[in-house]
Design a protein around this motif. Structure first.
Motif, short mmCIF file in Angstrom:
data_model
loop_
_atom_site.label_atom_id
_atom_site.label_comp_id
_atom_site.label_asym_id
_atom_site.label_seq_id
_atom_site.Cartn_x
_atom_site.Cartn_y
_atom_site.Cartn_z
N LEU A 46 0.83 -1.21 0.00
CA LEU A 46 0.00 0.00 0.00
C LEU A 46 0.86 1.26 0.00
O LEU A 46 0.62 2.20 -0.76
CB LEU A 46 -0.93 -0.01 1.22
N LEU A 47 1.90 1.26 0.86
CA LEU A 47 2.79 2.43 0.91
C LEU A 47 3.53 2.62 -0.42
O LEU A 47 3.65 3.75 -0.92
CB LEU A 47 3.80 2.27 2.05
N ALA A 48 4.01 1.50 -0.97
CA ALA A 48 4.71 1.60 -2.26
C ALA A 48 3.76 2.07 -3.36
O ALA A 48 4.12 2.89 -4.21
CB ALA A 48 5.33 0.25 -2.62
N GLY A 49 2.52 1.56 -3.34
CA GLY A 49 1.54 1.98 -4.33
C GLY A 49 1.22 3.46 -4.23
O GLY A 49 1.10 4.16 -5.24
N ILE A 50 1.10 3.96 -2.98
CA ILE A 50 0.83 5.39 -2.79
C ILE A 50 2.00 6.22 -3.29
O ILE A 50 1.81 7.25 -3.96
CB ILE A 50 0.54 5.67 -1.31
N ALA A 51 3.24 5.78 -2.98
CA ALA A 51 4.42 6.52 -3.43
C ALA A 51 4.48 6.58 -4.96
O ALA A 51 4.73 7.64 -5.55
CB ALA A 51 5.68 5.89 -2.86
N VAL A 52 4.24 5.42 -5.59
CA VAL A 52 4.25 5.39 -7.06
C VAL A 52 3.13 6.25 -7.62
O VAL A 52 3.30 6.97 -8.62
CB VAL A 52 4.13 3.93 -7.55
N THR A 53 1.97 6.22 -6.96
CA THR A 53 0.83 7.01 -7.43
C THR A 53 1.12 8.50 -7.35
O THR A 53 0.75 9.27 -8.24
CB THR A 53 -0.42 6.68 -6.59
#
Length: 455
Positions: free
Chosen positions: A162-169
């Motif tokens: 989730l954190l990685a997805g938010i950062a990429v987003t």
């Protein structure tokens, strides 16, 4: 917050919410599947223990307990209790750890035939076993070490994902929002270059298909109409002023001729004098209007040359004192320039001299002592000329309008003037890519500051 950042932020919130809901759904489904699987294992264990106890001959309770203790290694803290119809415990897989139970719980199991529930951290099942001579109640309990370990790993994986997805987003949101709004940024840059002097410029219309291209097309249409209106206005002022000059000059000549033949009649002489004064005012207004109109037309062909700002100040002073010998002007340096080039500007000598002449004339005219001061300073980029007086000053309400054509301050209405001089000064300074500003205080004087880039 900029639109780009707002879009990226909203996009991030949306994707983060989707990822969070997706993670919660995966975790919930996994937890539900783990419980079902573990309860099935407990049910299978309970039925197997009952079958061994009831149906297999030659297996007593001690042997069954030995078998259970050697085969229950898969589930931590596992316990199996079997009760008869009188709620008497007839078998326990362990002796040192007993499952807490009540008669009401056993009766509820008999009523429902199968139950699933938690006791502390352990999962517990209760079921009715009816394959023997009498119905038995079985309680089986254990802790799903392996299942909880998998859920912990899944929770950690989902959290980091989730954190990685938010950062990429965030990164992708900023990138794509910037790309999507880049045409608007280009439009803003082009619009910032458009002034009253270059209304003929056009914005890049791109592919002429999307909404941003349509915005540029509509803006160009507005610019065309605005430029056309400006041109019509300038043409009218120029032609009107030019056409007025000839009859006014003829009227002035007729008045002067009349004054020659009527020297013996004081009353008629006074009438001619008033007519001559009014005609001079009209001629001055007409010339100023014509100058304003033509300054827009001739800005591209204006002759520019290097000029020392001090020379312009002294020329303006001489011109003013020749017309008004009673005026007094003091010229001084506010800061001494490090080299002579710091006070050299590139401009039109006649126009810039007119700026300083107008400012000095106003400063002396509106001061009781008819005195003005010029202060010259410079830095690495520009040179500044301040025209300072100790006159009647300008009210705070009038300051924003002081450069508007025909505007006169409320406390200067009784003094001669047309309200065009400062508009001309501002126009000339703008033609030289400079700035003019004013600070003033009622009854304490005013200070006009002209700033021009030096060579």
């Amino acid at each position: 917050m900029k639109i780009k950042d707002r879009i990226a932020f909203q996009f991030t919130l949306l994707v983060a919410a989707i990822l969070l809901l997706f993670s919660i759904a995966i975790y919930s489904v996994s937890e539900h599947y783990r419980q079902e699987e573990f309860y099935d294992r407990l049910k299978s264990r309970a039925r197997t223990t009952c079958r061994l106890l009831v149906k297999v001959k030659g297996i007593d309770k001690d042997l069954l307990k030995t078998i259970d203790q050697n085969t229950l290694s898969e589930m931590l803290d596992e316990k199996v209790l079997i009760f008869d119809k009188n709620n008497e415990l007839i078998y326990s897989s362990v002796d040192d750890k007993l499952l807490t139970y009540h008669a009401s719980l056993l009766n509820e199991v008999r009523q429902k035939e199968y139950m699933e529930f938690h006791q502390a951290e352990n999962e517990v099942i209760g079921l009715m076993y009816t394959e023997g001579d009498e119905p038995l109640v079985v309680l089986a309990s254990a802790y799903d070490t392996f299942g909880h370990s998998k859920l912990d790993n899944l929770r950690s994986t989902l959290g980091w994902g989730l954190l990685a997805g938010i950062a990429v987003t965030v990164g992708l949101g900023i990138y794509f929002a910037g790309n999507a709004l880049r045409p608007i940024s280009r439009i803003n840059e082009q619009v910032s270059l458009i002034t009253a002097q270059n209304l003929s410029l056009k914005l890049d219309e791109g592919n002429r298909k999307d909404e941003i291209a349509q915005l540029a097309i509509n803006f160009n249409t507005v610019l065309y109409r605005l430029n056309k209106a400006f041109e019509q206005q300038k043409s009218f002022v120029s032609h009107a002023s030019h056409e007025l000059r000839t009859p006014l000059a003829a009227l002035k000549s007729e008045i002067q001729l009349g004054q020659r033949f009527n020297k013996n009649n004081p009353e008629i002489e006074e009438v001619f004098s008033n007519l001559f004064s009014d005609t001079e005012r009209l001629i001055s207004i007409t010339n100023n209007l014509l100058f304003l109109a033509r300054s827009y037309e001739n800005m591209g062909s204006m002759k520019m040359s290097p000029i020392h700002i001090e020379d312009l100040a002294f020329l303006a002073k001489e011109e003013l004192l020749s017309a008004h010998p009673g005026y007094k002007v003091v010229i001084d340096y506010e800061t001494i320039p490090e080299n002579e080039n710091q006070t050299v500007i590139k401009g039109n000598e006649e126009l810039l001299k007119r700026v300083f002449s107008n400012l000095l004339d106003n400063a002396c005219k509106y001061s009781p002592d008819h005195q003005a001061q010029i202060l010259i300073s410079s830095d690495d980029k520009s040179c500044t000329v301040k025209v300072r007086d100790q006159g009647i000053g300008i009210s705070e309400e009038d300051l924003p309008h002081i450069f508007n054509p025909f505007f006169r301050s409320s406390n200067a209405s009784e003094l001669p003037g047309f309200g065009i001089g400062l508009s001309i000064c501002q126009r000339i300074v703008e033609l030289h890519h400079g700035t003019i500003s004013v600070t003033s205080e009622i009854a304490r004087g005013s200070e006009f500051k002209v700033q021009l880039n030096h060579v």
